[in-house]
Design a protein around this motif. Structure first.
Motif, PDB file in Angstrom:
ATOM      1  N   LEU A 272      -9.237  23.923  11.174  1.00  0.00           N
ATOM      2  CA  LEU A 272     -10.444  23.944  10.348  1.00  0.00           C
ATOM      3  C   LEU A 272     -10.133  24.428   8.932  1.00  0.00           C
ATOM      4  O   LEU A 272     -10.615  23.839   7.939  1.00  0.00           O
ATOM      5  N   GLU A 291     -15.498  17.655   9.679  1.00  0.00           N
ATOM      6  CA  GLU A 291     -15.633  19.116   9.532  1.00  0.00           C
ATOM      7  C   GLU A 291     -16.548  19.688  10.611  1.00  0.00           C
ATOM      8  O   GLU A 291     -16.286  20.748  11.175  1.00  0.00           O
ATOM      9  N   THR A 295     -15.494  22.396  13.295  1.00  0.00           N
ATOM     10  CA  THR A 295     -16.253  23.655  13.379  1.00  0.00           C
ATOM     11  C   THR A 295     -16.738  23.887  14.810  1.00  0.00           C
ATOM     12  O   THR A 295     -16.695  25.020  15.317  1.00  0.00           O
ATOM     13  N   ASN A 299     -15.770  27.065  17.089  1.00  0.00           N
ATOM     14  CA  ASN A 299     -16.776  27.955  17.688  1.00  0.00           C
ATOM     15  C   ASN A 299     -16.624  28.017  19.209  1.00  0.00           C
ATOM     16  O   ASN A 299     -16.759  29.083  19.818  1.00  0.00           O
TER      17      ASN A 299
END
Length: 380
Positions: A272, A291, A295, A299
């Motif tokens: 990332l 992206e 992400t 997470n």
């Protein structure tokens, strides 16, 4: 007053036997009973003073088991890895060893094989392992030693004259052997079985509720106390490992999954960051989509890693909670006086045997006298 010189035949040939006459028959021969008692009394004193001494060292410990209950959310975590389990508890709260299993642990071959390698200072001798010590000739009391000497006397004469050679005492090295194709099967030598039999006879354990009492008997008072300490330490280690074995397996499993999750988390973080560094400023829709995907991966990896870290900490706490605690209720001490031989009992026993032997001798003498007098009366 009755005639004290009444014969045996006269006493037992009448229609009725007078107890007083029987008493005088035994009384007139009381010297034989006294000699038998005194002789066996002397033998008892000699045996009591020449029997090898034994010392007993005892320790009492108070066991405090771990809390009952499950291992928290371990089953949920294991479920994340696709492993299904129906167990309600990982630990040994209610599944621990019963106290009647303690003697079986102490008598088990692996426990005794490990114990016989321990070395001790026996008096002024060099340090010996229990294996070496118990393979030495056992000390005996005077009469047993004399009997062995008489039995070996012809051989000793031949050795003295040079017709035979004295056998050297060879103590083979203790090596734990296993079958090549079946590593779980032990191969015990005759020497190992002999030493194990000695240890089983000298180590005893009893449990009264939460109090465990361990007694060790050895011919050296210091060794008795030292061996007692070693045995109780090994036993506590065994019990602790047994009670927390499942929890430790869960802890190891979680630790491995946490290490894997950490690698994935760092990988997602790096990807990332690299993507954002290379796409600074205005991004295309495709770059924005990429992206968002990175992400999401970051997470997810972070959440898994964080959950596993929390579960690992909980598992470590659970292991500590389930580990049984033992505290010394009555610490071991070096015994002051020997537990064996019990001189008073030995002397009393030999005196009683002497009395019985003397009485039976008198009865036999009276029977011989009776038949002898009967034979003489028939010839006349």
């Amino acid at each position: 007053m009755r005639n004290k010189k009444i014969t045996v035949r006269e006493t037992f040939s009448g229609e009725e036997i007078a107890l007083l006459d029987v008493f005088w028959l035994f009384y007139n021969r009381k010297i034989y009973l006294a000699v038998s008692i005194v002789l066996f009394l002397i033998i008892g004193v000699i045996v009591a003073n020449t029997t090898p001494v034994e010392y007993e060292a005892t320790v009492e410990i108070l066991s405090e088991g771990g809390d009952d209950g499950s291992a928290g959310g371990l089953s949920d975590l294991i479920g994340l890895a696709g492993v299904r389990t129906n167990r309600k508890s990982s630990g040994g709260g209610s599944g621990g060893l019963e106290s009647d299993m303690y003697p079986q642990i102490l008598r088990s071959s692996p426990f005794l094989l490990e114990l016989m390698d321990e070395e001790f200072q026996f008096g002024r001798k060099r340090k010996l392992s229990l294996y070496e010590f118990f393979l030495q000739p056992e000390p005996k009391h005077f009469f047993a030693t004399a009997a062995d000497y008489l039995k070996d006397f012809p051989l000793n004469v031949k050795i003295l004259l040079g017709f035979a050679k004295k056998k050297k005492l060879v103590t083979p090295k203790h090596v734990r052997k296993k079958m090549e194709n079946y590593p779980s099967i032990l191969i015990l030598s005759g020497e190992e079985k002999k030493v194990m039999a000695q240890l089983k006879r000298r180590i005893s354990i009893a449990s009264d509720g939460r109090i465990i009492s361990l007694t060790v008997k050895m011919p050296d008072r210091n060794v008795a106390a030292q061996l007692n300490t070693i045995v109780i330490e090994k036993l506590i280690t065994y019990l602790s490992n047994y009670k927390t074995e499942k929890l430790r397996l869960d802890l190891e499993f979680i630790g491995e999954r946490k290490a894997e999750a950490e690698i994935e988390y760092l990988k997602a973080q790096k990807e990332l960051a690299t993507f954002r560094d290379s796409n600074q400023g205005r991004m295309t829709k495709l770059a924005e989509s990429r992206e968002q995907y990175l992400t999401f991966e970051y997470n997810l990896a972070f959440n898994i890693y964080n959950t596993l870290s929390n579960q690992l900490e909980q598992a470590q706490i659970q292991v500590k909670k389930e580990t049984p605690l033992f505290s010394e209720f009555e610490p071991v001490s070096i015994p002051g006086s020997p537990s064996e031989p019990k001189a008073s009992k030995i002397i009393t026993l030999y005196t009683g045997v002497g009395a019985v032997f003397g009485f039976l001798t008198l009865v036999l003498m009276l029977l011989v006298s009776y038949f002898k007098e009967l034979a003489i009366s028939k010839t006349n």
